[in-house]
Structures are given as C-alpha cells and as structure tokens.
Scaffold this active site. Structure first.
Site, mmCIF file in Angstrom:
data_model
loop_
_atom_site.group_PDB
_atom_site.id
_atom_site.type_symbol
_atom_site.label_atom_id
_atom_site.label_comp_id
_atom_site.label_asym_id
_atom_site.label_seq_id
_atom_site.Cartn_x
_atom_site.Cartn_y
_atom_site.Cartn_z
ATOM 1 N N ASP A 55 0.842 -1.205 0.000
ATOM 2 C CA ASP A 55 0.000 0.000 0.000
ATOM 3 C C ASP A 55 0.873 1.251 0.000
ATOM 4 O O ASP A 55 0.703 2.156 -0.813
ATOM 5 C CB ASP A 55 -0.915 0.026 1.234
ATOM 6 C CG ASP A 55 -1.893 -1.128 1.279
ATOM 7 O OD1 ASP A 55 -3.087 -0.914 1.062
ATOM 8 O OD2 ASP A 55 -1.448 -2.271 1.519
ATOM 9 N N GLU A 80 -5.365 6.785 -0.551
ATOM 10 C CA GLU A 80 -5.870 6.165 0.670
ATOM 11 C C GLU A 80 -4.930 6.246 1.873
ATOM 12 O O GLU A 80 -5.382 6.419 2.997
ATOM 13 C CB GLU A 80 -6.214 4.687 0.392
ATOM 14 C CG GLU A 80 -6.715 4.004 1.647
ATOM 15 C CD GLU A 80 -7.500 2.724 1.416
ATOM 16 O OE1 GLU A 80 -7.528 2.237 0.279
ATOM 17 O OE2 GLU A 80 -8.074 2.232 2.397
ATOM 18 N N THR A 152 -7.308 -4.790 0.172
ATOM 19 C CA THR A 152 -6.089 -5.233 0.874
ATOM 20 C C THR A 152 -6.302 -6.587 1.549
ATOM 21 O O THR A 152 -5.372 -7.385 1.659
ATOM 22 C CB THR A 152 -5.649 -4.179 1.913
ATOM 23 O OG1 THR A 152 -5.663 -2.902 1.273
ATOM 24 C CG2 THR A 152 -4.249 -4.437 2.407
HETATM 25 N N1 LIG Z 1 -17.743 -1.304 6.257
HETATM 26 C C1 LIG Z 1 -17.525 -1.174 4.957
HETATM 27 N N2 LIG Z 1 -18.554 -1.165 4.104
HETATM 28 C C2 LIG Z 1 -18.335 -1.063 2.794
HETATM 29 N N3 LIG Z 1 -17.125 -0.957 2.219
HETATM 30 C C3 LIG Z 1 -16.057 -0.953 3.017
HETATM 31 C C4 LIG Z 1 -16.194 -1.069 4.421
HETATM 32 N N4 LIG Z 1 -14.970 -1.043 4.969
HETATM 33 C C5 LIG Z 1 -14.095 -0.907 3.941
HETATM 34 N N5 LIG Z 1 -14.754 -0.851 2.763
HETATM 35 C C6 LIG Z 1 -14.182 -0.659 1.423
HETATM 36 O O1 LIG Z 1 -14.290 -1.828 0.648
HETATM 37 C C7 LIG Z 1 -13.070 -1.982 -0.065
HETATM 38 C C8 LIG Z 1 -12.833 -3.404 -0.407
HETATM 39 O O2 LIG Z 1 -13.767 -3.706 -1.356
HETATM 40 P P1 LIG Z 1 -14.390 -5.150 -1.442
HETATM 41 O O3 LIG Z 1 -15.124 -5.408 -0.173
HETATM 42 O O4 LIG Z 1 -15.285 -5.004 -2.607
HETATM 43 O O5 LIG Z 1 -13.254 -6.085 -1.647
HETATM 44 C C9 LIG Z 1 -12.037 -1.455 0.860
HETATM 45 O O6 LIG Z 1 -10.956 -1.025 0.105
HETATM 46 P P2 LIG Z 1 -9.433 -1.239 0.663
HETATM 47 O O7 LIG Z 1 -9.180 -2.688 0.713
HETATM 48 O O8 LIG Z 1 -8.648 -0.522 -0.374
HETATM 49 O O9 LIG Z 1 -9.424 -0.562 1.998
HETATM 50 C C10 LIG Z 1 -12.739 -0.303 1.534
HETATM 51 O O10 LIG Z 1 -12.544 0.901 0.859
HETATM 52 MG MG LIG Z 2 -10.042 0.404 -1.566
#
Ligand SMILES: Nc1ncnc2c1ncn2[C@@H]1O[C@H](COP(=O)(O)O)[C@@H](OP(=O)(O)O)[C@H]1O
Ligand SMILES: [Mg+2]
EC number: 3.1.3.7
Length: 377
Positions: A55, A80, A152
């Site tokens: 990251d 981010e 991540t």
């Molecule tokens: N409580 C929540 N509800 C919805 N989205 C969330 C969340 N917490 C984190 N995320 C977002 O969902 C992304 C991951 O997407 P997905 O769930 O589709 O794999 C995360 O990106 P990062 O991994 O870059 O932080 C984050 O931005």
């Molecule tokens: Mg993200």
C-alpha cells in the site's frame, strides 16, 4: 480540458500502474513466506483493516512518478494511505521494507518507459512522496485519485486485489487505470481462486494471470494489456467489451466477499426477485468492475451499511472503464456517482450498481424500489 489532450496523462498512468502492479506481485509473494522472514509486511489500521508494504510502496512510486512527469508544485493527489503510523519510531523496520520495495521498483522504471531517480530514494523522500497525496479533491481543478492496493484483505489472503488510478477534472472522471495482477484468464477462477500456474506453464517472461485495464472518457473504448514480468508488452492491448447477456436468468452477479462491506442477504433477494439463477460471484476489490468491463459478469452490486461512506478512490477508475466498455454505473436510485464532492461519494443513494447494459440496469433499479421497503437496511 479536452480529453484528446490527455495523452501523456493516460500513458504515464498506464505505465506507472504496470510498475506498481509488479511491486505488488513481489510483496504478495513475500507474504506467503513465514512471518519471521516476510519482514512484517502486514499492519492493522485504526479501523482494523490491514495495510502493507505494498500500500505504502505503491503510493510512494505513483506519487514520485507523477511529480517527476507533471511537476510536484500544483500536483493534487487524493489517495488512501497517510504516513502517520509509518513515521513512528517503532515503524523503522517497516519503513525500511517500504524503502527497499520502492527503490527496487523504481530501479526498473526505465523498462516501463518511466523516469527513475538518480540515486535510491531516502526514507524522508519516500515519506514525502506518500504524504504529498493528502489532497481532498473537490469540484474544481484536476485531481489524481489513487487506491494503491484496493481489496487489501484479498491481497493479504493471496487473492484478488487492484491498483486503481484515476484522473478527475472539475468533478468528472476523465481516465481510469486498473491493475489487476491476479486477474485470471478463466473467469471461473475469479471466485474459486484456481491455481493458475498448474494449468499450463507460463512462457518465459510472461504470466498466465494479471492485466492492466484502462479507458479515457468519451472514447467509447476500454483496453486491456497483459501484465508481464519486467516491462510492458506494448503490442498486446486488446479492446474490452461488456457482456451482451441481458437475461437475468443467464447473468452473473458479483459482489464483495466480506459481509461487512455489502448486505449479501439484500442483494440475494434483489437478484432472486429479478430472476437471477446463478450463485453470486464474490470477489475482492475493484476487480469486480474489471469483470463487468471484460464481459465476465453482468452485474456488480454493493450495498454497504448506511453509516458507511464510499470513497472516490474505490470507484473512480472502475466506473470510467466499465462505462467506456459499454456498461452503466449508477447509485441505487439510478443517478451517476458524484466525484465532485471531495473524498466521499456524497449523496450516494443506498448502493452502487454497475451493469453490462441498460436492460439489466433498469430491472435492478426497479427491483431495488420494489424490495427496499421490506429490507432491513
Ligand atoms: N464497512 C464497509 N462497508 C463497505 N465498504 C467498506 C467497508 N470497509 C471498507 N470498505 C471498502 O471496501 C473496499 C474493499 O472492497 P471489497 O469489499 O469489494 O473487496 C475497501 O478497500 P481497501 O481494501 O482498499 O481498503 C474499503 O474501501
Ligand atoms: Mg479500496
């Protein structure tokens, strides 16, 4: 700013996402080693989500390259990660690991057609590059938007993730690039994580998975290049086209893996009510937008808890790529996502719906209206 004049921006963004993806591939390989030898590559953020050397490393190289190419003075980057935990005295080892990853990647930059520093970057320069990405965007001007490692959790689990870079001007996403280093050749492998390397031997210098997708607003074209080790295969770009399936019974719906990030029960009810038969394809990260753009799925739905505010870097690149590949992306009320309000997608109506075409999109919006009243969101 006319889209035609974005040639250098597009070219640089594609190249740096290739380079960043190569950094991620190396860090993800290291994560598979026992924790005593992988350099402590995973940390927890305040919200308990993981953050890794990749990251910070990606954010540093993208920031450094953009500043080299476009000049650091007026550069605005919304991204981010911040430097708070990385700057602490106890993070010296971690900062060292980030420096190594960044300098290793930047030493290869010329192979990607990008500048490299005269000498390896020091910790201060690396922290500066990461810290420079503290813009908050907004309705005016030009802002680069970066999610260095989106998904991540998928990344640390050896699964799908994406490097996402977009350019917003006056609130509109003008271009987007998505690096998807684990994107499989076969769509089935997106959700069941088939072991790509056992199916056949990769040719020298190439891999069987991984791509970089990109699109410029208004061109009606979205492109994909394979990710190859040690450079860019310039001649190998192919056009992306969304699926032509518009019958819900034949459609594949994709959604986040994590229940915490989207209401699986609600989307299952929605899918059922419009006649979807297949099981949802659960995939980490913006790779879900990539799947729609490549025609590997027809629908991506995300309904987060109402207290959660979606961030622009989680959607900007994916939205323009899907739209230019022929798809439709709106909120659950059928309105365009608004990238002009700063870091968050303010005013988002309930959830996000990306579709391969109008027919499915209208059916889903209709289903949302029909089922919202009875949902517990
Ligand atoms: N409580 C929540 N509800 C919805 N989205 C969330 C969340 N917490 C984190 N995320 C977002 O969902 C992304 C991951 O997407 P997905 O769930 O589709 O794999 C995360 O990106 P990062 O991994 O870059 O932080 C984050 O931005
Ligand atoms: Mg993200």
């Amino acid at each position: 700013m006319a889209v035609e004049s974005l040639a250098t921006e597009m070219d640089t963004a594609v190249r740096v996402v290739h380079l960043a993806s190569s950094l991620c591939v190396k860090v993800q390989e290291k994560l598979r080693l026992p924790s005593s030898t992988n350099g402590g590559h995973v940390k927890s953020k305040d919200d308990d989500s993981p953050v890794t050397v990749a990251d910070w490393g990606v954010q540093a190289i993208v920031s450094w390259v953009l500043a080299e190419v476009f000049g650091g003075q007026s550069l605005s980057i919304v991204a981010e990660e911040d430097t708070e935990s990385l700057s602490k005295a106890e993070s010296l080892g971690l900062l060292g690991a980030v420096s190594n990853a960044v300098n290793e990647a930047l030493s290869e930059a010329p192979k990607y057609g990008l500048p490299k520093p005269d000498k390896p970057l020091g910790s201060t320069e690396i922290l500066e590059a990461i810290g420079r990405c503290n813009s908050v965007g907004g309705p005016k001007g030009r802002h680069w938007v970066l999610d260095p490692v989106d998904g991540t959790l998928g990344f640390v689990r050896g699964d799908q993730y994406a490097v996402a870079l977009a350019l917003i001007e006056n609130g509109k996403v003008l271009l987007g690039v998505l690096g998807c280093p684990n994107y499989p050749l076969k769509k089935e492998c997106l959700s069941n994580g088939c072991n790509q390397t056992t199916t056949s031997k990769p040719a020298a210098g190439s891999v069987l998975k991984g791509c970089v997708m990109y699109a410029k607003r208004g061109t009606g074209q979205a492109w994909m290049q394979p990710l190859v080790a040690g450079g860019i295969s310039e001649s190998a770009a192919t056009l992306l086209k969304v699926s032509s399936v518009d019958d819900p019974a034949l459609a594949t719906v994709c959604e986040p893996v994590e229940r915490a990030n989207s209401n699986h029960l609600f989307t299952a009810g929605l899918a059922n009510s419009m006649g979807v038969r297949k099981q949802p394809m659960r995939v980490y990260s913006m790779v879900k937008y990539a799947a729609i753009a490549r025609g590997d799925a027809e629908v991506f739905m995300k309904f987060a808890q109402s207290s959660y505010k979606e961030k622009i870097w989680d959607h900007a690149a994916g939205v323009v790529i899907v739209e230019e590949a022929g798809g439709v992306v709106t909120d659950a009320g059928g309105r365009d996502l608004d990238f002009s309000k700063g870091v968050y997608l303010e005013g988002l109506d309930r959830g996000i719906i990306a579709c391969s075409g109008q027919v499915l999109h209208e059916k889903i919006i209709g289903a949302v209206y029909a089922s919202w009243e009875s949902s517990s969101l």
